[in-house]
Design an enzyme around this catalytic site. Structure first.
Site, PDB file in Angstrom:
ATOM      1  N   ASP A 154       0.803  -1.353   0.122  1.00 56.09           N
ATOM      2  CA  ASP A 154      -0.079  -0.077  -0.180  1.00 56.09           C
ATOM      3  C   ASP A 154       0.957   1.200  -0.083  1.00 56.09           C
ATOM      4  OD1 ASP A 154      -1.715   2.107   0.503  1.00 56.09           O
ATOM      5  OD2 ASP A 154      -2.009   1.454   2.504  1.00 56.09           O
TER       6      ASP A 154
ATOM      7  N   ASN B 204      -0.435   4.697  -0.273  1.00 56.89           N
ATOM      8  CA  ASN B 204      -1.037   5.779  -0.059  1.00 56.89           C
ATOM      9  C   ASN B 204      -1.872   5.743   1.394  1.00 56.89           C
ATOM     10  OD1 ASN B 204      -3.047   4.169  -0.719  1.00 56.89           O
ATOM     11  ND2 ASN B 204      -3.992   5.496  -2.211  1.00 56.89           N
TER      12      ASN B 204
ATOM     13  N   ASP C 237      -3.989   3.750   2.701  1.00 57.45           N
ATOM     14  CA  ASP C 237      -5.532   3.472   2.848  1.00 57.45           C
ATOM     15  C   ASP C 237      -5.866   2.227   3.010  1.00 57.45           C
ATOM     16  OD1 ASP C 237      -5.175   2.188   0.397  1.00 57.45           O
ATOM     17  OD2 ASP C 237      -6.640   3.234  -0.807  1.00 57.45           O
TER      18      ASP C 237
ATOM     19  N   ASP D   9      -1.614  -1.376  -4.154  1.00 52.20           N
ATOM     20  CA  ASP D   9      -2.020  -0.620  -5.026  1.00 52.20           C
ATOM     21  C   ASP D   9      -0.690  -0.539  -6.204  1.00 52.20           C
ATOM     22  OD1 ASP D   9      -0.094   1.370  -4.001  1.00 52.20           O
ATOM     23  OD2 ASP D   9      -1.590   2.144  -2.850  1.00 52.20           O
TER      24      ASP D   9
ATOM     25  N   ASP E  78      -3.887  -9.855 -15.808  1.00 49.20           N
ATOM     26  CA  ASP E  78      -4.826 -10.887 -15.639  1.00 49.20           C
ATOM     27  C   ASP E  78      -5.994 -10.289 -16.539  1.00 49.20           C
ATOM     28  OD1 ASP E  78      -6.056 -13.283 -14.722  1.00 49.20           O
ATOM     29  OD2 ASP E  78      -5.079 -12.843 -12.700  1.00 49.20           O
TER      30      ASP E  78
ATOM     31  N   ASP F 181      -7.821 -15.509 -17.698  1.00 45.97           N
ATOM     32  CA  ASP F 181      -8.489 -16.151 -16.543  1.00 45.97           C
ATOM     33  C   ASP F 181      -9.633 -17.002 -16.976  1.00 45.97           C
ATOM     34  OD1 ASP F 181      -9.163 -16.140 -13.617  1.00 45.97           O
ATOM     35  OD2 ASP F 181     -11.196 -15.229 -14.591  1.00 45.97           O
TER      36      ASP F 181
ATOM     37  N   GLU G 267      -5.382 -20.041 -18.031  1.00 44.33           N
ATOM     38  CA  GLU G 267      -5.682 -20.763 -16.701  1.00 44.33           C
ATOM     39  C   GLU G 267      -6.683 -21.770 -17.172  1.00 44.33           C
ATOM     40  OE1 GLU G 267      -7.896 -20.256 -12.467  1.00 44.33           O
ATOM     41  OE2 GLU G 267      -8.438 -19.082 -14.327  1.00 44.33           O
TER      42      GLU G 267
ATOM     43  N   HIS H  10      -3.082 -17.187  -6.165  1.00 42.55           N
ATOM     44  CA  HIS H  10      -3.804 -16.479  -5.382  1.00 42.55           C
ATOM     45  C   HIS H  10      -5.173 -17.120  -4.965  1.00 42.55           C
ATOM     46  CE1 HIS H  10      -5.334 -16.011  -9.457  1.00 42.55           C
ATOM     47  NE2 HIS H  10      -6.357 -15.723  -8.988  1.00 42.55           N
ATOM     48  N   ASP H  11      -5.480 -18.183  -5.589  1.00 35.88           N
ATOM     49  CA  ASP H  11      -6.579 -19.126  -5.333  1.00 35.88           C
ATOM     50  C   ASP H  11      -6.251 -20.372  -4.515  1.00 35.88           C
ATOM     51  OD1 ASP H  11      -8.452 -17.709  -6.661  1.00 35.88           O
ATOM     52  OD2 ASP H  11      -8.073 -18.575  -8.790  1.00 35.88           O
TER      53      ASP H  11
END
Length: 568
Positions: free
Chosen positions: A23, A25, A27, A31, A100, A205, A263, A340-341
């Site tokens: 991150d 910034n 929040d 990003d 992606d 994807d 994928e 990530h899955d």
């Protein structure tokens, strides 16, 4: 930039989940500028190919895989100008960018779908699959009995009508109709837009699901308690899929030096993958499959004890050889342990009790297999699965929310469901990247969407590992340097590959023959095992222990011990 034909065959890939990487910034959301700020770190690590998970504008019902505008960067991640700068800065460091590209569905907030809902006579209506429900007595049932990937019907009723639309993932992600040439042209234009902006290619994807059974007939396979049938043959790897991909190549990919990686889950076979990725007449360059991801029995393991979760090493070897045997002379392959899955590979096939040893073993085993290796962000410091204490901690993932509801309905207590999700949830891969031991692991001064893994305070972070010459991170850097050596890389890609002692239940060992014989020997167990060895060792290139224990042609391999050897 180098030509495609050379650069990606010599690449080491790195997968970034932007929401939880860095991150910039404050929040609490990772990003694009956060990624840009870490490009020097990635260059020093040795990777030169980044696959960045979805960055398009999205309501984030499924973490960005529900796209509402393909031409806009998600404001949570930055601006289109930030993305252009990321590409420029990456290229300046010799790093290529894959993004992606979600082709199977859009968000229900996409302008196409909103128009399709409002005007049944619109052109956009046929961009999706709308069908009338089936009336049975006083009930209106979905058009078919198909069950989607998120534990629900593959159909959702349009409020105030008897129409349904198809969604094989979340109901907020309606599937698009690739049989419609006007829909296809929309995706061609999107692909050209990003290639013209400098991206080096796409991870496509859910590409296995673009073609559907357009007869829309019920599946005859056994139904669950809700009358639904999980039959991937209705929407995975169907013959028309390969026609759609060839059209993508002819209209877009063949006009650019771009890398395309599909994928392809849904139980695709190596032979089917050749229809996509054959070097001579395929439509894309490589195919991701899931065959080597769940070889420890963890998938669907809610009824299993921890002791029953054990890596099936022979199955792992067999699955790799299935793909290698079909592809190595005809197609290129990506190799990876997780993305990530999936849960963290260190918790799947390694051990937190032997974090250092097992992380290094898993890298050595992966890095010198035939293919282009992809590392998931955080693996290089030994990040592992979460140990959450409440089911609410998993609520950022719609798939988990649906699974909790379904498992509760089947009578499972919350404690058992919690233990199961700690083992298998894809949230495990989506916790904040652990940069240092400051608040929230240095990911952000604010909190994050998913709770950070507390082990960042125990040395599992980039800064602490940079200071330790024997850390997992420094081992990764050194090992990647060996893999990128032109002689070693050529041997890996072109030397004859064979398993050594295929039937050994605990050891994954293999050899690349050629001008030099290089050999990997890896113990996948948290205990000592023995391995018969009939070669002379010329050099030990990588090793995750001090000293070598060998006598009378038998290695004594300590827990998760691993070697990369030159032998004769």
């Amino acid at each position: 930039m180098e030509k495609l034909e050379t650069w990606w065959k010599n690449a080491v890939g790195y997968i970034i989940y932007p929401e939880s990487f860095k991150d910039s910034n404050g929040d609490g959301i990772g990003d694009l500028n956060g990624i840009t700020s870490k490009l020097d770190y990635l260059k020093d690590l040795g990777v030169n190919l980044l696959w960045i998970c979805p960055i398009f504008k999205s309501p984030m019902d499924d973490n960005g895989y529900d796209v509402s505008d393909y031409y806009q960067i998600n404001p949570e991640y930055g601006t289109n100008a930030d993305f252009d700068n990321l590409i420029k800065q990456a290229h300046a460091r010799g790093i290529h960018i894959l993004i992606d590209f979600v082709l199977n569905h859009t968000s229900d907030q996409h302008a196409w779908f909103q128009k399709a809902l409002k005007d049944p006579n619109s052109e956009e209506r046929d961009y999706y699959f709308f069908r009338k429900g089936k009336k049975v007595g006083d009930k209106l049932l979905p058009p078919t009995n198909w069950k989607g990937f998120f534990a629900t019907s593959a159909w959702e009723q349009v409020p105030g009508s008897d129409d349904f639309y198809m969604h094989i993932f979340s109901k907020s992600m309606p599937d698009v109709n690739w049989a419609n040439p006007k829909l296809r042209e929309q995706y061609y234009q999107i692909a050209r837009y990003y290639l013209d902006h400098g991206v080096d290619g796409f991870r496509l994807d859910a590409v296995a699901h673009l073609a559907k059974d357009l007869s829309f007939e019920d599946s005859k396979a056994p139904a669950d308690s809700n009358g639904l049938v999980y039959d991937t043959g209705k929407f995975s790897n169907r013959p028309e899929l390969f026609d759609y991909l060839h059209l993508l190549k002819d209209n877009v990919f063949s006009h650019y030096d771009c890398l395309t990686v599909g994928e392809a889950g849904g139980n695709i076979s190596p032979e089917q993958s050749l229809l996509m990725a054959d070097r001579r007449n395929g439509s894309i360059n490589m195919v991701f499959n899931f065959d080597t991801v769940w070889n420890n029995g963890a998938y669907g393991s809610i009824d299993k004890s921890d002791e029953e979760i054990k890596t099936d090493v022979i199955s792992l070897k067999d699955n790799f050889m299935r793909w290698y045997g079909v592809c190595h002379k005809k197609a290129d392959m990506p190799v990876y342990w997780c993305n990530h899955d999936h849960p963290r590979v260190l918790s799947q096939y390694g051990s937190i009790a032997y974090r250092n040893e097992s992380a290094k073993m898993l890298l050595t085993t992966l890095l010198f297999l035939y293919g282009t290796p992809f590392i998931y962000n955080g693996d290089e410091i030994g990040m592992s699965n979460v140990n959450y204490t409440a089911l609410e901690d998993f609520h950022s993932d719609v798939g988990n929310v649906n699974a909790v509801k379904e498992l509760r309905g089947q009578g499972y207590p919350d404690e058992q469901i919690l233990h199961y999700l700690n083992r298998v949830s894809r949230i495990n891969a989506r916790t904040p990247m652990q940069w240092d031991d400051s608040a929230n692991a240095g990911f952000s001064p604010k909190g994050s969407i998913n709770k950070v893994n507390d082990n960042y305070q125990d040395g599992v972070n980039v800064l602490d590992e940079m200071k330790d010459p024997y850390s997992i991170l420094n081992f990764y850097q050194y090992a990647i340097g060996i893999r990128k050596d032109p002689i070693i890389n050529d041997q890996v890609l072109h030397g004859e590959f064979t398993l050594v002692d295929h039937n050994h239940p605990d050891v994954f060992a293999y050899m690349h023959d050629g001008a030099e014989k290089i050999m990997v020997i890896s113990n996948f167990r948290p205990y000592q095992v023995y391995f018969t060895f009939y070669f002379d060792i010329k050099d030990i290139l990588l090793h995750n222990y001090e000293g070598v224990i060998i006598s009378d042609h038998v290695f004594t391999l300590r827990p998760f011990e691993s070697f990369l050897l030159k032998v004769r």
